[in-house]
Design an enzyme around this catalytic site. Structure first.
Site, PDB file in Angstrom:
ATOM      1  N   GLN A   1      66.701  58.937  57.546  1.00  0.00           N
ATOM      2  CA  GLN A   1      65.999  57.575  57.085  1.00  0.00           C
ATOM      3  C   GLN A   1      65.845  57.763  55.495  1.00  0.00           C
ATOM      4  O   GLN A   1      65.709  58.826  54.671  1.00  0.00           O
ATOM      5  CB  GLN A   1      65.037  57.216  57.555  1.00  0.00           C
ATOM      6  CG  GLN A   1      63.748  58.330  57.392  1.00  0.00           C
ATOM      7  CD  GLN A   1      62.505  57.928  58.381  1.00  0.00           C
ATOM      8  OE1 GLN A   1      62.629  57.377  59.489  1.00  0.00           O
ATOM      9  NE2 GLN A   1      61.278  58.362  58.030  1.00  0.00           N
TER      10      GLN A   1
ATOM     11  N   ASP B   1      62.959  64.319  63.366  1.00  0.00           N
ATOM     12  CA  ASP B   1      62.042  63.168  63.326  1.00  0.00           C
ATOM     13  C   ASP B   1      62.527  62.122  64.208  1.00  0.00           C
ATOM     14  O   ASP B   1      63.725  61.501  63.839  1.00  0.00           O
ATOM     15  CB  ASP B   1      62.005  62.893  61.881  1.00  0.00           C
ATOM     16  CG  ASP B   1      60.776  61.657  61.879  1.00  0.00           C
ATOM     17  OD1 ASP B   1      59.317  62.285  61.970  1.00  0.00           O
ATOM     18  OD2 ASP B   1      60.946  60.743  61.491  1.00  0.00           O
ATOM     19  N   ASN B   2      61.895  61.772  65.332  1.00  0.00           N
ATOM     20  CA  ASN B   2      62.380  60.358  65.963  1.00  0.00           C
ATOM     21  C   ASN B   2      63.986  60.219  66.102  1.00  0.00           C
ATOM     22  O   ASN B   2      64.363  59.272  65.934  1.00  0.00           O
ATOM     23  CB  ASN B   2      62.243  59.138  65.024  1.00  0.00           C
ATOM     24  CG  ASN B   2      60.437  58.884  65.072  1.00  0.00           C
ATOM     25  OD1 ASN B   2      59.878  58.891  66.198  1.00  0.00           O
ATOM     26  ND2 ASN B   2      60.081  58.297  64.272  1.00  0.00           N
TER      27      ASN B   2
ATOM     28  N   GLU C   1      61.380  65.564  68.011  1.00  0.00           N
ATOM     29  CA  GLU C   1      60.241  64.930  68.012  1.00  0.00           C
ATOM     30  C   GLU C   1      60.441  63.627  68.459  1.00  0.00           C
ATOM     31  O   GLU C   1      60.597  62.609  67.913  1.00  0.00           O
ATOM     32  CB  GLU C   1      59.662  64.952  66.557  1.00  0.00           C
ATOM     33  CG  GLU C   1      58.253  64.251  66.552  1.00  0.00           C
ATOM     34  CD  GLU C   1      58.046  62.947  65.754  1.00  0.00           C
ATOM     35  OE1 GLU C   1      56.904  62.671  65.739  1.00  0.00           O
ATOM     36  OE2 GLU C   1      59.022  62.454  65.365  1.00  0.00           O
TER      37      GLU C   1
ATOM     38  N   LYS D   1      49.367  62.467  55.491  1.00  0.00           N
ATOM     39  CA  LYS D   1      50.640  61.910  55.184  1.00  0.00           C
ATOM     40  C   LYS D   1      50.492  61.009  53.967  1.00  0.00           C
ATOM     41  O   LYS D   1      51.818  61.086  53.347  1.00  0.00           O
ATOM     42  CB  LYS D   1      50.982  60.929  56.417  1.00  0.00           C
ATOM     43  CG  LYS D   1      51.313  61.572  57.657  1.00  0.00           C
ATOM     44  CD  LYS D   1      52.136  60.726  58.644  1.00  0.00           C
ATOM     45  CE  LYS D   1      50.850  59.788  59.128  1.00  0.00           C
ATOM     46  NZ  LYS D   1      51.541  59.027  60.126  1.00  0.00           N
TER      47      LYS D   1
END
Lengths: 663, 663
Positions: free
Chosen positions: B311, B382-383, B411, B523
């Site tokens: 992303q 990620d995702n 994940e 984060k």
């Protein structure tokens, strides 16, 4: 690996799919097929899914909507109407309009500005208009104009349109399925006529239907039995083999190795100089007599089931005509059947793997066709598990290609996987272990396995409390009450059941000591029954079978549900039609020796009954009626009268508020 | 339908066979593959069955014997030795010699004349002699002559030969497999290196490893952490994205929409004018610095795991260079990521279905290859569930073709079917729901599902008690004891586990009220940890990880077994090596607030221990030793000291009879 960018939706875990689609699921005409699948996509898109299904020979697919149950499991249903194979698969796609609607709702609920979302939606509408009929396109445009003209932050005018049934169903009518995933298998449903699911069998040796001692029966004398068999409510009359009985090595009474002159031999030792599998034992009559008998039976609504026992007596004509179909011992003699240390000297098995196996298989097929041409459509197949699976799969497919109404009952009392394989490969019905299941946990466990396990899709049970080979210990020791209880269990647990009579209705319970074999078994001698013994069970059998005929809930096996009773010796269960128009409750005292009572517990909500209201249960066996209320109710079963209730649940009872003048 | 007369043996229900063979089972080198199948034939023939297996590229099959377990289920085992795909199938045949031996035994037991049977057997021997080597044929002939010369009724001389091991194994060496059934699928095992099954992860933000307040960390400063991470026993150091962080729409502290000037932004908002997925955030260093860091980590036995987050931030170079890879809003602006009503303004998703998807997919693959060429072999993805399954299946296959040692951790904290699909299509390890399983029935149920369910063949769990996104309520409310218990559970239930530190070892438990988000989450800000806080858990983490390293029983997840304790708040389980050389018992107090005690119950026979003898259990956490005896033993766990025991079971205790001078 080639990348693929469409088909984002995954379809897996499709059910029914027997052995990866190797075998069809089974249904009878009128039954439904419930198709399940795990369907999901990446991301958060909404999904639409349909079952695609068609009859054999049809080109286009019909569609049935699927709906999400839980945990990405979807379900849909279609109904079988015709006696032909059906095919089905699943198609699913990510649905941008549904997704947009869902997201819009969430944003509206959160009070967000949706102006941009409306613009996105208009894009979707424009695409749909391009796919729609002229009439629908016009209506969609009208809706779209309202949405377009709404410039408010929260779509005040647009939103009621967007979530209206009219608009939604129009948009749903033209989904973009270009990226749809089609499940990669077309799965089959093998379809039988309704009798495959609902049949009531009576097994009888025609030679024992004579007119008196020393006068063996024939098809002619058997005719006189038909009215009584019909009165008892049986609709399939299964005859042990009716072919000439072998003379060489014929077995005597009680399976003795040397027969006396008058001993008729086991009818499963097929073939003599008088003929083989395509002949009729001359003492029973001619082929014409058999056909007359079948015709007469038909008038009573009774179909004749023929025994298929692919084996020969040592005097079968095949032995001389086709020695190549049999195995020889090293000394050149014929190899008899054996299951060491047991020997069956009156039987010679076919060698299915002989060099001339093709000719043998074709001949065996021609036997089935021979009788089909004479009008037989139901076959009870003797020990299919001792012949190759490939043979049966080929034979049944060949026959059903032209005769889809043919029914084959597998008499395989063998290991579970073997029984399942025979059912999968094409047998229409299967004998079961019911014969040995007596205790509550055994019966509930076994019925759960049969009706909730994978076999539910392909193995149709046929429950037999006794057979010529099996007089179970429960019947040996339980007396008349045991015979009644086992009959009622068989008849109400399973929509297919049968009894071996008249042994059954006369409560014959003498066994060879320590065995389950009948003493003086009818397999080896001609019987002359006292048909009118006053203790016989015929009236109650007639009543049980009439209850089966009159109550559709009892005409399927798949709807069984067990319910709690606070007594391990009472089995309590229900069967109901889907529309609740027929609800049957059965309570059986499994103890043939003592009166048993208990509190049964009903899931009233499943029956559409209110917790607080009274309702009537009508015992169709005794014709007694009881007023019950609430979940828990008391029953008492006396094995010396009738060890069971078969209740029909009636509507709730009327109360004062129902009375005409109450208001 | 064409009739087929050989292949009488049926092979079905082969396992592992994932989705009908669509996906491979998974193993690491050194693991075994246990293959099960339902195998049976018509009739009463004895069956022989083997697994056929081979490595990719091999032409011939190797064989492993299968043995009958029960109910026609057979099982066999082969071992994976090489880092390459394996293939397997099953072959089985009716074995006339075995059948003959079995039947002969039954006849002998029944005292029957077996002269004819010996002749039949000699026929089988003659066939086998025709197949045998010269040497074996000679020996077989010698045996056969003894049998031939025996003319007794009960084969007095022949029988001892027939059932001798020598003769039997010679006959078994040359089975006639011409009619054998070969299962119709070749199934695959995907093989990974051992780290796929046994790995100990530490997640750390490199920017928080600075030398003091206001001094963000870099790869150079991170190097100083490596010795401590190694001392704690971690062997995978997973870094959140290390690429330039987006500046446009950068998120501020606690996920606020507007960042302050000093806010570093979420590292998952990848890309700025300083570069994208193939660049390093300049504040962390250069690619060379990163490689130096990896090299230094390698010296400590630590592999670096890189984050793959496909992303972009709105300032990623791709946005300008490849606008065709992204979705636009109707007003021409970039469409940010959202999961309504949540918005992720700092992130723009790729459009995997854009017209230029092929170029996009190739570019994403090139990112993975770019870092692989720099030396990275472990990727935490990620995702993955928000990108197409087809994309991942293609990408992982492409990468592993050349880099079979690559490891991908999925994940995906999402629905079960989606997580399973990602595991099936190729992800090496998977995050799990362990993070939310706290109660005894939750943990036992979930572990049973993971290790006994179908996923056992393809989904390798990686247990994380916390992540930057998840501070579970159990840790929020349970204090230091909760952190200890969850660490020990993760480390001993699953052979793959990880923690997000230093939050974990510092027991950071402040959450945003009512959420599972860290308050002041790392984060969105650079942290300056007090690494040497005396309350930290580092010593005990080091001890737990050393126990894992030193005890092979803890290096697999599949051997878990739960045992009874008479206290719902104590979880008690064992892991052991197959040869019983290492037996570990773990007891964990799940109640972080109270001392709990109970009687644990051990299945001594499974551990090779005698009921009557004493044995030693050595607590590897406290170094305490206890003498236990029998099945039931008492334990007490104080959460304010250590809420768990990790016992190693030692041999039985010595007794007087073992003493040198006793005899």
């Amino acid at each position: 690996m080639n990348p693929v960018n469409n088909k984002r939706v995954i379809i897996e875990g499709v059910w029914p799919e027997i052995d990866g689609g190797r075998f069809p699921a089974k249904r009878v005409t009128g039954e439904k097929v419930t198709v399940e699948a795990d369907i999901f996509s990446d991301g958060h898109d909404e999904i639409s899914a349909v079952i695609l299904y068609k009859k054999a020979g049809e080109k286009g697919w019909r569609e049935a909507c699927m709906k999400l149950l839980v945990n990405d499991k979807w379900e849909g249903v279609f109904t079988i109407t015709d006696l032909t194979a059906y095919y089905y698969t699943v198609e699913a796609w990510a649905d941008p309009f549904k997704t947009w609607q869902k997201d819009l709702k969430k944003k509206l609920d959160a009070g967000q500005d949706v102006k941009m979302d409306l613009l996105v939606g208009i894009g979707l509408m424009e695409k749909t208009i391009g796919l729609a009929s002229v009439k629908d396109a016009k209506r969609l445009k009208e809706f779209m104009d309202i949405i377009k003209n709404d410039k408010t932050r929260s779509g005040d005018k647009a939103v009621p349109v967007i979530f209206s049934d009219d608009f939604t169903s129009l948009m749903f009518s033209y989904p973009d399925r270009s990226g749809a995933t089609r499940y990669d298998k077309e799965l089959e449903v093998a379809v039988d006529r309704p009798k495959a699911l609902f049949s009531t069998w009576y097994e009888m040796f025609p030679r024992s239907c004579g007119s008196g001692p020393g006068k063996p029966g024939s098809f002619k004398t058997c005719k006189t039995m038909l009215s009584e068999i019909a009165r008892m409510g049986f609709d399939v009359l299964y005859l042990p083999p009716i072919h000439p009985v072998g003379k060489k090595n014929r077995k005597g009474k009680n399976n003795t190795v040397i027969a006396q002159k008058e001993d008729p031999g086991s009818p499963w030792a097929i073939g003599s100089e008088e003929g083989g599998h395509k002949s009729i034992d001359p003492s029973l009559g001619t082929i014409k007599d058999f056909q007359d008998f079948m015709e007469e039976a038909g008038k009573y609504g009774i179909e004749i089931a023929m025994d298929i026992a692919f084996q020969c007596s040592p005097s079968h004509p095949y032995i001389k005509e086709h020695p190549e179909w049999f195995k020889k011992c090293p000394d050149g003699t014929m190899q008899y059947a054996e299951n060491p240390p047991k020997k069956y000297e009156d039987i010679v098995p076919f060698n299915f793997e002989s060099d001339k196996w093709k000719e043998l298989w074709e001949e065996l097929k021609s036997i089935v066709l021979f009788w089909i041409e004479k009008g037989v459509r139901i076959f009870r197949v003797d020990n299919p598990h001792t012949k190759p699976f490939n043979f049966w799969e080929w034979l049944i497919k060949e026959i059903k290609k032209d005769y889809p109404d043919a029914i084959f009952l597998a008499e395989a009392f063998t290991r579970p996987k073997v029984m399942h394989r025979l059912a999968k490969l094409g047998f229409t019905q299967s004998y079961t272990y019911f014969t040995w299941r007596n205790k509550k946990y055994e019966l509930t466990g076994y019925l759960e396995e049969l009706t909730r396990g994978e076999g539910r899709e392909y193995l149709r049970p046929n429950f037999w409390p006794n057979t010529p080979d099996i007089l179970p210990e429960y019947l040996q020791y339980g007396g008349r009450s045991a015979f009644l209880a086992r009959l009622i269990l068989a008849a109400t647990l399973s929509s297919n059941y049968g009894v071996f009579g008249p042994e059954y209705e006369l409560c014959i319970s003498n066994a060879i000591a320590g065995k389950e074999e009948y003493l003086d078994s009818e397999k080896y001698e001609v019987k002359n029954w006292d048909w009118n013994n006053p203790d016989n069970l015929r009236d109650i059998i007639a009543r049980v079978n009439r209850i089966r005929r009159e109550n559709p809930a009892l005409q399927t096996t798949w709807n069984i549900k067990f319910h709690d009773v606070d007594n391990e010796l009472i089995l309590f269960y229900s069967k109901k039609t889907e529309d609740l128009s027929n609800i049957i409750l059965v309570a059986v005292n499994l103890d043939p020796h003592h009166r048993q009572s208990g509190w049964v517990k009903l899931p009233l909500n499943e029956f559409g009954l209110d917790l607080g209201e009274s309702y009537l249960v009508h015992d169709l066996l005794s014709d007694d009626k009881y007023i019950w209320k609430g979940e828990s109710n008391y029953i008492e079963l006396n094995p010396f009268i009738v060890p069971a209730h078969i209740f029909c649940v009636k509507n709730r009872l009327r109360r004062e508020t129902d009375f005409d003048y109450y208001m």
